[in-house]
Design a protein around this motif. Structure first.
Motif, PDB file in Angstrom:
ATOM      1  N   LEU A 193      40.433  26.701  37.009  1.00 22.54           N
ATOM      2  CA  LEU A 193      40.814  25.442  37.655  1.00 22.54           C
ATOM      3  C   LEU A 193      42.139  25.617  38.387  1.00 22.54           C
ATOM      4  N   VAL A 212      41.068  34.316  39.511  1.00 20.54           N
ATOM      5  CA  VAL A 212      42.280  34.767  38.820  1.00 20.54           C
ATOM      6  C   VAL A 212      42.263  36.264  38.473  1.00 20.54           C
ATOM      7  N   ARG A 243      51.201  35.872  43.313  1.00 20.44           N
ATOM      8  CA  ARG A 243      51.550  36.102  41.906  1.00 20.44           C
ATOM      9  C   ARG A 243      50.552  37.048  41.224  1.00 20.44           C
ATOM     10  N   PHE A 244      49.389  37.237  41.873  1.00 27.09           N
ATOM     11  CA  PHE A 244      48.382  38.160  41.333  1.00 27.09           C
ATOM     12  C   PHE A 244      48.425  39.523  42.027  1.00 27.09           C
ATOM     13  N   PHE A 254      49.496  42.260  41.146  1.00 30.51           N
ATOM     14  CA  PHE A 254      49.107  43.387  40.278  1.00 30.51           C
ATOM     15  C   PHE A 254      47.609  43.646  40.355  1.00 30.51           C
ATOM     16  N   SER A 273      49.319  27.626  33.500  1.00 28.74           N
ATOM     17  CA  SER A 273      48.181  26.843  33.975  1.00 28.74           C
ATOM     18  C   SER A 273      46.970  27.780  34.045  1.00 28.74           C
ATOM     19  N   PRO A 274      45.738  27.233  34.097  1.00 28.43           N
ATOM     20  CA  PRO A 274      44.561  28.117  34.118  1.00 28.43           C
ATOM     21  C   PRO A 274      44.582  29.077  35.314  1.00 28.43           C
ATOM     22  N   ASP A 275      45.270  28.684  36.403  1.00 29.29           N
ATOM     23  CA  ASP A 275      45.354  29.556  37.580  1.00 29.29           C
ATOM     24  C   ASP A 275      46.670  30.331  37.638  1.00 29.29           C
ATOM     25  N   GLY A 276      47.344  30.458  36.493  1.00 24.90           N
ATOM     26  CA  GLY A 276      48.401  31.454  36.389  1.00 24.90           C
ATOM     27  C   GLY A 276      49.803  31.059  36.804  1.00 24.90           C
ATOM     28  N   LEU A 277      50.104  29.756  36.812  1.00 28.78           N
ATOM     29  CA  LEU A 277      51.486  29.351  37.091  1.00 28.78           C
ATOM     30  C   LEU A 277      52.189  29.052  35.768  1.00 28.78           C
ATOM     31  N   ARG A 320      55.461  36.417  35.768  1.00 23.89           N
ATOM     32  CA  ARG A 320      54.531  37.549  35.764  1.00 23.89           C
ATOM     33  C   ARG A 320      53.510  37.393  34.630  1.00 23.89           C
ATOM     34  N   ALA A 355      50.817  34.712  35.205  1.00 20.95           N
ATOM     35  CA  ALA A 355      49.732  35.170  36.078  1.00 20.95           C
ATOM     36  C   ALA A 355      48.821  36.128  35.322  1.00 20.95           C
ATOM     37  N   MET A 356      49.429  37.037  34.567  1.00 20.73           N
ATOM     38  CA  MET A 356      48.624  38.028  33.846  1.00 20.73           C
ATOM     39  C   MET A 356      47.819  37.381  32.714  1.00 20.73           C
ATOM     40  N   ALA A 386      46.558  34.421  32.788  1.00 18.98           N
ATOM     41  CA  ALA A 386      45.397  33.791  33.443  1.00 18.98           C
ATOM     42  C   ALA A 386      44.351  34.837  33.817  1.00 18.98           C
ATOM     43  N   THR A 387      44.817  35.974  34.317  1.00 18.62           N
ATOM     44  CA  THR A 387      43.890  37.054  34.691  1.00 18.62           C
ATOM     45  C   THR A 387      43.157  37.587  33.461  1.00 18.62           C
ATOM     46  N   GLY A 433      40.751  34.908  32.206  1.00 22.32           N
ATOM     47  CA  GLY A 433      39.609  34.741  33.117  1.00 22.32           C
ATOM     48  C   GLY A 433      38.638  35.897  32.980  1.00 22.32           C
ATOM     49  N   LEU A 434      39.183  37.104  32.930  1.00 20.25           N
ATOM     50  CA  LEU A 434      38.337  38.287  32.801  1.00 20.25           C
ATOM     51  C   LEU A 434      37.709  38.342  31.405  1.00 20.25           C
ATOM     52  N   ARG A 448      34.674  36.273  31.220  1.00 11.76           N
ATOM     53  CA  ARG A 448      33.514  36.901  31.864  1.00 11.76           C
ATOM     54  C   ARG A 448      32.944  38.035  31.017  1.00 11.76           C
TER      55      ARG A 448
END
Lengths: 168, 120
Positions: free
Chosen positions: A34, A46, A70-71, A73, B28-32, B45, B48-49, B51-52, B55-56, B59
């Protein structure tokens, strides 16, 4: 057949995930979350998108990156081993062009592989033409391809150009 | 108390319960980064990571039929990074040294993720 790894990158909302969903012949791996910022859509990538397709006798593995810096990486991780880069830019959002140039510099300086600029959203009013986008990015105009990532016939166009540049 | 202050108070309480924690962030879900507690200057940093990774992880859990994702654990030889979903609203990420009581850290972190979900 040796698969070719390509990455699709570019600022948020350019159509990267849409392109991969349009083209992939296998189930797409996506990582939508989201969005908490006003980015004109409900969700954003993301981690990565992944899809595959066969084109001109090649098996392509296409990896899509997140758009926000911010992504960065993930840009680095996904660019590893890529043989070509497709940078997507929205024709109706010239304010995202500096971000696009930043991504292009970041990815191309690491991969040293050919790139093509795909220009999307050309059906909107007040758009930059692909050649204008190329000029801004310092890319030869023949590498900028206008197309609609929602349409399969259209969506292969920048990939065909990229394969030509890769000599594949 | 503002929402931000309430969230900060919850993180301080978590740090009080587990003083060995190094970094604690809510993303936040989108990495803030939403709120953070830590000295590393790496909160943006890490958000963001987190969230990544989350998210991964979701999946991977789906693709490999693990059921719903419960937690992310990344183990280094000196410390762990652990992340939990805060409902659909965000992610709680923390780092803790290798010698930590991981069972306790997990229990507390999940409890605080539930508390954060009520406030976030």
């Amino acid at each position: 057949m040796e698969p070719l790894k390509l990455i699709v990158t570019g600022p948020v909302g350019a159509g990267k995930s849409t392109l991969i969903r349009t083209l992939s012949e296998t189930e797409v791996v996506d990582t939508d979350a989201l969005a908490s910022e006003a980015i004109g859509k409900a969700t954003t990538t993301v981690a990565l998108d992944h899809g595959t397709l066969r084109l001109d006798g090649h098996l392509l593995h296409i990896f899509g990156t997140p758009g926000q810096d911010r992504f960065d990486f993930m840009w680095e991780i996904l660019a590893e081993g890529a043989l070509g880069v497709l940078l997507l830019v929205r024709a109706d959002r010239p304010e995202t062009l500096p971000a696009a140039r930043n991504i292009l510099d970041f990815v191309v300086s690491r991969t040293q592989v050919p790139h093509v600029v795909g220009v999307t959203h050309l059906d909107r009013p007040q758009v930059w033409r692909p050649e204008e986008v190329a000029l801004f990015l310092g890319t030869p105009p023949e590498r900028a391809v206008g197309f609609d990532p929602r349409d399969r016939e259209e969506a292969v166009k920048p990939l065909v150009r990229l394969l030509e540049l890769m000599g594949a | 108390m503002s929402k931000q202050e309430q969230l900060e108070a919850i993180l301080s309480e978590l740090k009080g319960a587990l003083p060995e924690l190094k970094e604690i962030i809510v993303a936040s879900p989108d990495g803030l980064p939403v709120v953070q507690l830590g000295e590393g200057g790496i909160a943006a940093r890490l958000a963001a990571m987190a969230a990544t990774a989350h998210g991964l992880g979701k999946r991977i859990a789906t693709t490999t039929h693990l059921g719903d994702l419960v937690e992310i654990v990344i183990r280094g030889n000196q410390a762990y990074f652990i992340a939990y979903a805060i409902g659909e609203k965000g992610i709680l990420g923390l780092t803790t040294p290798a010698g930590s009581n991981l069972g306790l850290v997990r229990l507390e972190a999940q409890e605080y993720a539930r508390k954060l979900a009520e406030t976030l």
